[in-house]
Scaffold this motif. Structure first.
Motif, PDB file in Angstrom:
ATOM      1  N   ILE A  91       0.942  -1.136   0.004  1.00  0.00           N
ATOM      2  CA  ILE A  91       0.043  -0.002   0.193  1.00  0.00           C
ATOM      3  C   ILE A  91       0.919   1.242   0.040  1.00  0.00           C
ATOM      4  O   ILE A  91       0.563   2.208  -0.948  1.00  0.00           O
ATOM      5  N   SER A  92       1.968   1.199   0.869  1.00  0.00           N
ATOM      6  CA  SER A  92       2.905   2.434   1.060  1.00  0.00           C
ATOM      7  C   SER A  92       3.469   2.568  -0.418  1.00  0.00           C
ATOM      8  O   SER A  92       3.682   3.676  -0.887  1.00  0.00           O
ATOM      9  N   ALA A  93       4.000   1.456  -0.924  1.00  0.00           N
ATOM     10  CA  ALA A  93       4.681   1.709  -2.513  1.00  0.00           C
ATOM     11  C   ALA A  93       3.883   2.158  -3.383  1.00  0.00           C
ATOM     12  O   ALA A  93       4.456   3.079  -4.293  1.00  0.00           O
ATOM     13  N   ARG A  94       2.534   1.660  -3.352  1.00  0.00           N
ATOM     14  CA  ARG A  94       1.710   2.119  -4.389  1.00  0.00           C
ATOM     15  C   ARG A  94       1.237   3.594  -4.263  1.00  0.00           C
ATOM     16  O   ARG A  94       1.170   4.156  -5.506  1.00  0.00           O
ATOM     17  N   ALA A  97       4.329   5.770  -5.359  1.00  0.00           N
ATOM     18  CA  ALA A  97       4.423   5.718  -6.746  1.00  0.00           C
ATOM     19  C   ALA A  97       3.460   6.606  -7.520  1.00  0.00           C
ATOM     20  O   ALA A  97       3.708   7.687  -8.344  1.00  0.00           O
ATOM     21  N   ALA A  98       2.122   6.589  -6.956  1.00  0.00           N
ATOM     22  CA  ALA A  98       1.076   7.393  -7.341  1.00  0.00           C
ATOM     23  C   ALA A  98       1.229   8.981  -7.304  1.00  0.00           C
ATOM     24  O   ALA A  98       1.192   9.904  -7.875  1.00  0.00           O
ATOM     25  N   GLU A  99       1.842   9.136  -6.349  1.00  0.00           N
ATOM     26  CA  GLU A  99       2.481  10.484  -5.669  1.00  0.00           C
ATOM     27  C   GLU A  99       3.458  11.017  -6.646  1.00  0.00           C
ATOM     28  O   GLU A  99       3.497  12.337  -7.157  1.00  0.00           O
ATOM     29  N   GLN A 100       4.303  10.307  -6.991  1.00  0.00           N
ATOM     30  CA  GLN A 100       5.471  10.619  -8.040  1.00  0.00           C
ATOM     31  C   GLN A 100       4.967  10.569  -9.266  1.00  0.00           C
ATOM     32  O   GLN A 100       5.313  11.654 -10.014  1.00  0.00           O
ATOM     33  N   ARG A 101       4.079  10.040  -9.748  1.00  0.00           N
ATOM     34  CA  ARG A 101       3.540  10.208 -11.008  1.00  0.00           C
ATOM     35  C   ARG A 101       2.721  11.356 -10.962  1.00  0.00           C
ATOM     36  O   ARG A 101       2.677  12.185 -11.953  1.00  0.00           O
ATOM     37  N   ARG A 102       1.862  11.746  -9.986  1.00  0.00           N
ATOM     38  CA  ARG A 102       1.257  13.052  -9.892  1.00  0.00           C
ATOM     39  C   ARG A 102       2.166  14.258  -9.841  1.00  0.00           C
ATOM     40  O   ARG A 102       1.848  15.310 -10.768  1.00  0.00           O
TER      41      ARG A 102
END
Length: 150
Positions: A91-94, A97-102
């Motif tokens: 969950i934390s890795a996902r 990754a979502a924050e980095q994409r954003r």
């Protein structure tokens, strides 16, 4: 007399748990090595049991889940979510990754060359028109035909 399922094919479970839209997609992903069970590369026909750890990729998203239940049929999403529990690390890795994409820059904004946009083309035309007028040259738009009339 019915008794609960003890094992289930991996590809069918991935489909029932709604990780993949079709069973054939689930089978294809397992075949490509994007799905592991308990840290081992497996085949689509591998029997899955409650308590097994499944690591999979859904596009750019990597997930690790623990199998909590088996289902003989694909059901609604709330029921499918009860078949597994995602690990805290996953969950934390996902989320990271979502924050980095954003926060990543827009890929198109980095393009410096290539085909001009409609706005760019109009600006180029305006500059060319002004330059031609200053030089005293006629532009193609000023001609009534394409033949040489001078």
């Amino acid at each position: 007399m019915t008794h609960p399922m003890e094992t289930m094919r991996l590809d069918k479970w991935l489909w029932c748990a709604r990780f993949y839209k079709t069973r054939s997609l689930a089978t294809e992903e397992v075949g490509k090595g994007r799905v592991t069970v308990n840290g081992q590369a497996v085949k689509a026909a591998r029997d899955l049991r409650c308590g097994d750890t499944v690591a999979l990729r859904q596009g750019p998203v990597a997930r690790t889940v623990v199998v909590k239940g088996l289902s003989g049929a694909r059901g609604p999403a709330p029921v499918a979510q009860q078949l597994y529990e995602e690990t805290a690390e996953s969950i934390s890795a996902r989320e990271k990754a979502a924050e980095q994409r954003r926060l990543a820059p827009e890929p198109a904004a980095t393009l410096q060359e290539g085909r001009p946009t409609k706005r760019d083309r109009r600006e180029i035309d305006r500059i060319n028109d002004r330059t031609a007028q200053r030089a005293g040259r006629k532009d193609w738009g000023d001609r009534w035909s394409a033949s040489i009339d001078e």
